[in-house]
Design an enzyme around this catalytic site. Sequence first.
Site: not given
Ligand SMILES: NC(=O)c1ccc[n+]([C@@H]2O[C@H](COP(=O)([O-])OP(=O)(O)OC[C@H]3O[C@@H](n4cnc5c(N)ncnc54)[C@H](O)[C@@H]3O)[C@@H](O)[C@H]2O)c1
Length: 390
Positions: A14, A68, A89, A193, A261
């Site tokens: 979050g 998590v 993630a 991934y 993309r």
């Molecule tokens: N940004 C993109 O372009 C994109 C595209 C497709 C899917 N996603 C998915 O959306 C989701 C969010 O992506 P985002 O871009 O906000 O990434 P982000 O890295 O900004 O956010 C992920 C957050 O998860 C936290 N985190 C990581 N490991 C953790 C753990 N073990 N326990 C608790 N928290 C943990 C991190 O500290 C981070 O704040 C992810 O699941 C990602 O796979 C993102």
Amino acid sequence: MAIKTNDKILITGGLGFIGLEIARQLAQRRQPLVLLDNLSQQVHGALPNFSDRGFLHNSHVQVLRGDVRESDTWATALKDIRCVIHLAAETGTGQSMYEIRRYTDTNVGGTATLLDYLANQRHSVEKIVLASSRSVYGEGAYLCERCGMVYPPERPAAMLCRHQWEPLCPKCGAMIHATATPECASPQPASVYAATKLAQEGLVRIAAAALGIGAVIFRFQNVYGEGQSLKNPYTGILSIFSNQLRLGKVLDLYEDGRESRDFVHVSDVARAVLLSLDSDRADGFTLNVGSGLDTSVATIADLLRERIGGHTSAHVSGHYRIGDVRHEYADLSGIRKRLGFAPEISLEAGLDRFVAWVKGQPVESDRLSQASEELASRGLMQRDDQAITV
Ligand SMILES: NC(=O)c1ccc[n+]([C@@H]2O[C@H](COP(=O)([O-])OP(=O)(O)OC[C@H]3O[C@@H](n4cnc5c(N)ncnc54)[C@H](O)[C@@H]3O)[C@@H](O)[C@H]2O)c1
Ligand SMILES: [Zn+2]
């Protein structure tokens, strides 16, 4: 089920990029929220700073530091929760190819730990929204004049080595053109991934159905916008390019720069998630979230250069990464039909907002070279000298 505005929602990850935007939009309507995050140093740096996120101090927003992967985390985080938006993630595609255990532990193990809790403990969860990724498709959908819609497999190394970038029809070998990828395309993950995101989807779909919990699975395209991590050198082409431009470095365009993309602004992504909370129309469905447009990497480089300024040029290096897809963009008919969603922020308007925000952020030191070295030293990125400047 539809979530009511007084139901408590847990957002894992979050404090990440997408999580914070979803939280901001939900906080505006005073939804009770718990934001769970382990503040990963790769994403947030050593000293995370949320001073520009005033809504985190609202009385209905609770921030919880936790991991998590730990069962104990869920016992605390899931108290009185009606809906889990699961975003936490590890997200670096290239890095996932050599940190396999770490990516699997967090992405698959974290999801399994959540579902294990829901299967075995008392809880109040009635809905899960999962952030999956376009990467599960691998190479996207293409049209062949003779064969119709086809899904070419990952491009073989021998083909990339000859700088033959465009995939050919897997049925007849003819030239093909990229088209929008529908959710029914069979998944072909080409990175660890992507394999972990597909595994998350399967776990959530199967366990939620068995437990009588509504599940919405979103496949996000390339999400960009204000607040994305500028520190993480393993993710986010716009972060990487904007930082390189501000450092006065030449942008390195892989392949011939024409790989493309689908770039979608984070506020549109968060809006799609909110729409899925407000009805049950997406429960049990897997839906693309994107702009529905394909944009080449060279175009993105130009649009950013126009906005950031500077005198640096882009450089078609001919470098390539094993497992990269050539083209992929979303077919949005599913989400339009289910949730009435259409993106609202054009790429130009979104980039204006992104660059205005970037200009107020500190310039990060060049960690990209290190990330590229890591890939090259493992044979996951090929470099050669046939480079040209554009
Ligand atoms: N940004 C993109 O372009 C994109 C595209 C497709 C899917 N996603 C998915 O959306 C989701 C969010 O992506 P985002 O871009 O906000 O990434 P982000 O890295 O900004 O956010 C992920 C957050 O998860 C936290 N985190 C990581 N490991 C953790 C753990 N073990 N326990 C608790 N928290 C943990 C991190 O500290 C981070 O704040 C992810 O699941 C990602 O796979 C993102
Ligand atoms: Zn064909």
